[in-house]
Scaffold this motif. Structure first.
Motif, PDB file in Angstrom:
ATOM      1  N   UNK A   1      -4.597  -3.330  36.690  1.00 52.71           N
ATOM      2  CA  UNK A   1      -3.768  -3.332  37.893  1.00 52.71           C
ATOM      3  C   UNK A   1      -2.401  -2.726  37.634  1.00 52.71           C
ATOM      4  N   UNK A   2      -1.771  -3.107  36.532  1.00 52.53           N
ATOM      5  CA  UNK A   2      -0.420  -2.643  36.227  1.00 52.53           C
ATOM      6  C   UNK A   2      -0.314  -2.293  34.751  1.00 52.53           C
ATOM      7  N   UNK A   3       0.297  -1.165  34.450  1.00 50.47           N
ATOM      8  CA  UNK A   3       0.637  -0.808  33.073  1.00 50.47           C
ATOM      9  C   UNK A   3       2.012  -0.164  33.127  1.00 50.47           C
ATOM     10  N   UNK A   4       2.954  -0.720  32.368  1.00 49.39           N
ATOM     11  CA  UNK A   4       4.331  -0.226  32.380  1.00 49.39           C
ATOM     12  C   UNK A   4       4.892  -0.286  30.973  1.00 49.39           C
ATOM     13  N   UNK A   5       5.660   0.751  30.608  1.00 46.54           N
ATOM     14  CA  UNK A   5       6.374   0.791  29.333  1.00 46.54           C
ATOM     15  C   UNK A   5       7.830   1.126  29.626  1.00 46.54           C
ATOM     16  N   UNK A   6       8.725   0.393  28.986  1.00 45.26           N
ATOM     17  CA  UNK A   6      10.160   0.602  29.123  1.00 45.26           C
ATOM     18  C   UNK A   6      10.498   2.069  28.824  1.00 45.26           C
ATOM     19  N   UNK A   7      11.407   2.649  29.601  1.00 45.05           N
ATOM     20  CA  UNK A   7      11.703   4.079  29.518  1.00 45.05           C
ATOM     21  C   UNK A   7      12.070   4.542  28.106  1.00 45.05           C
ATOM     22  N   UNK A   8      12.855   3.768  27.373  1.00 43.50           N
ATOM     23  CA  UNK A   8      13.270   4.197  26.038  1.00 43.50           C
ATOM     24  C   UNK A   8      12.156   4.098  24.987  1.00 43.50           C
ATOM     25  N   UNK A   9      10.998   3.596  25.388  1.00 42.95           N
ATOM     26  CA  UNK A   9       9.868   3.445  24.461  1.00 42.95           C
ATOM     27  C   UNK A   9       8.637   4.229  24.897  1.00 42.95           C
ATOM     28  N   UNK A  10       8.753   5.060  25.915  1.00 40.34           N
ATOM     29  CA  UNK A  10       7.583   5.729  26.484  1.00 40.34           C
ATOM     30  C   UNK A  10       6.981   6.802  25.583  1.00 40.34           C
TER      31      UNK A  10
ATOM     32  N   UNK B   1      -1.430  -5.630  32.966  1.00 35.20           N
ATOM     33  CA  UNK B   1      -1.999  -6.759  33.681  1.00 35.20           C
ATOM     34  C   UNK B   1      -3.272  -6.291  34.373  1.00 35.20           C
ATOM     35  N   UNK B   2      -4.301  -7.094  34.283  1.00 32.97           N
ATOM     36  CA  UNK B   2      -5.561  -6.721  34.926  1.00 32.97           C
ATOM     37  C   UNK B   2      -6.495  -7.917  34.985  1.00 32.97           C
ATOM     38  N   UNK B   3      -7.789  -7.623  34.990  1.00 31.42           N
ATOM     39  CA  UNK B   3      -8.796  -8.663  35.126  1.00 31.42           C
ATOM     40  C   UNK B   3     -10.132  -8.159  34.587  1.00 31.42           C
TER      41      UNK B   3
ATOM     42  N   UNK C   1       6.619   6.374  22.306  1.00 33.99           N
ATOM     43  CA  UNK C   1       6.261   5.695  21.060  1.00 33.99           C
ATOM     44  C   UNK C   1       4.791   5.275  20.984  1.00 33.99           C
ATOM     45  N   UNK C   2       3.989   5.655  21.963  1.00 30.29           N
ATOM     46  CA  UNK C   2       2.559   5.343  21.927  1.00 30.29           C
ATOM     47  C   UNK C   2       2.183   3.965  22.441  1.00 30.29           C
ATOM     48  N   UNK C   3       3.133   3.253  23.033  1.00 25.82           N
ATOM     49  CA  UNK C   3       2.824   1.896  23.499  1.00 25.82           C
ATOM     50  C   UNK C   3       1.850   1.876  24.663  1.00 25.82           C
ATOM     51  N   UNK C   4       1.912   2.845  25.534  1.00 23.51           N
ATOM     52  CA  UNK C   4       0.953   2.891  26.642  1.00 23.51           C
ATOM     53  C   UNK C   4      -0.464   2.967  26.124  1.00 23.51           C
ATOM     54  N   UNK C   5      -0.678   3.834  25.141  1.00 22.41           N
ATOM     55  CA  UNK C   5      -2.000   3.975  24.530  1.00 22.41           C
ATOM     56  C   UNK C   5      -2.425   2.674  23.866  1.00 22.41           C
ATOM     57  N   UNK C   6      -1.515   2.053  23.110  1.00 17.55           N
ATOM     58  CA  UNK C   6      -1.854   0.814  22.405  1.00 17.55           C
ATOM     59  C   UNK C   6      -2.171  -0.310  23.378  1.00 17.55           C
ATOM     60  N   UNK C   7      -1.410  -0.412  24.464  1.00 18.00           N
ATOM     61  CA  UNK C   7      -1.685  -1.443  25.470  1.00 18.00           C
ATOM     62  C   UNK C   7      -3.049  -1.221  26.117  1.00 18.00           C
ATOM     63  N   UNK C   8      -3.331   0.018  26.506  1.00 19.28           N
ATOM     64  CA  UNK C   8      -4.604   0.337  27.152  1.00 19.28           C
ATOM     65  C   UNK C   8      -5.771   0.092  26.206  1.00 19.28           C
ATOM     66  N   UNK C   9      -5.659   0.523  24.970  1.00 19.18           N
ATOM     67  CA  UNK C   9      -6.740   0.316  24.009  1.00 19.18           C
ATOM     68  C   UNK C   9      -6.969  -1.159  23.726  1.00 19.18           C
ATOM     69  N   UNK C  10      -5.889  -1.938  23.645  1.00 22.56           N
ATOM     70  CA  UNK C  10      -6.043  -3.381  23.419  1.00 22.56           C
ATOM     71  C   UNK C  10      -6.753  -4.041  24.598  1.00 22.56           C
ATOM     72  N   UNK C  11      -6.409  -3.636  25.814  1.00 27.90           N
ATOM     73  CA  UNK C  11      -7.066  -4.191  27.002  1.00 27.90           C
ATOM     74  C   UNK C  11      -8.541  -3.806  27.032  1.00 27.90           C
ATOM     75  N   UNK C  12      -8.844  -2.562  26.728  1.00 25.99           N
ATOM     76  CA  UNK C  12     -10.240  -2.118  26.708  1.00 25.99           C
ATOM     77  C   UNK C  12     -11.042  -2.869  25.644  1.00 25.99           C
ATOM     78  N   UNK C  13     -10.443  -3.076  24.469  1.00 27.30           N
ATOM     79  CA  UNK C  13     -11.139  -3.807  23.404  1.00 27.30           C
ATOM     80  C   UNK C  13     -11.411  -5.255  23.833  1.00 27.30           C
ATOM     81  N   UNK C  14     -10.441  -5.879  24.482  1.00 24.46           N
ATOM     82  CA  UNK C  14     -10.646  -7.245  24.963  1.00 24.46           C
ATOM     83  C   UNK C  14     -11.720  -7.269  26.061  1.00 24.46           C
ATOM     84  N   UNK C  15     -11.717  -6.257  26.921  1.00 26.53           N
ATOM     85  CA  UNK C  15     -12.734  -6.185  27.974  1.00 26.53           C
ATOM     86  C   UNK C  15     -14.131  -6.070  27.361  1.00 26.53           C
ATOM     87  N   UNK C  16     -14.285  -5.244  26.345  1.00 22.05           N
ATOM     88  CA  UNK C  16     -15.580  -5.115  25.666  1.00 22.05           C
ATOM     89  C   UNK C  16     -15.958  -6.446  25.027  1.00 22.05           C
ATOM     90  N   UNK C  17     -14.990  -7.110  24.398  1.00 20.14           N
ATOM     91  CA  UNK C  17     -15.253  -8.416  23.796  1.00 20.14           C
ATOM     92  C   UNK C  17     -15.757  -9.414  24.844  1.00 20.14           C
TER      93      UNK C  17
END
Length: 144
Positions: free
Chosen positions: A69-78, A58-60, A80-96
């Protein structure tokens, strides 16, 4: 004769009406000081096959700046690369959206090294967070 009502100061727990009013007033103040730098919320999430949340961000965006503001990944999935994928998707949307920088903070017991591995540079830290920790502020230049 009318008696003027004195101001009343109150302290309490969560007050969503107050929060919404403060957000509205500060947004109007910030918009007036930064014409053309519109603010928009930003969210990214991933769910499993059952629709359960694996993780989210979640951010702006505000003008050319993205804030995480917030980035969280469920413990059993930490792992699996989801943190990276979430951050990269947010950065790509920010650039867009026209952003060229991102900012965030992470406590020393959370993930400042994760963000450093993704190109974020420390811009400062606030000591004496409860438990002897620090709040680390990080910044990254975004490229298209």
């Amino acid at each position: 004769m009318t008696t003027a009502r004195r101001p009343v100061l109150s302290v309490g727990e969560e007050d969503t009406e107050l929060y919404d009013r403060l957000d509205k007033e500060l947004t109007a103040f910030n918009d007036a000081a930064t014409p053309g730098a519109a603010r928009a919320e930003l969210s990214v999430k991933v769910t499993d096959a059952h629709g359960e949340l694996i993780g989210g961000l979640s951010g702006w965006t505000w003008g050319r700046l993205c804030g995480v503001e917030l980035l969280w990944v469920r413990e059993d999935s930490r792992k699996d690369g989801w943190g990276t994928k979430l951050l990269q998707a947010a950065e790509a949307e920010a650039v867009r959206r026209g952003c060229d920088a991102a900012v965030l903070s992470s406590y020393t017991f959370q993930a400042p090294d994760f963000y450093r591995r993704h190109g974020y540079v420390e811009a400062g830290r606030l000591p004496d967070v409860p438990g002897g920790h620090e709040d680390v502020y990080l910044h990254k230049r975004l490229t298209a």
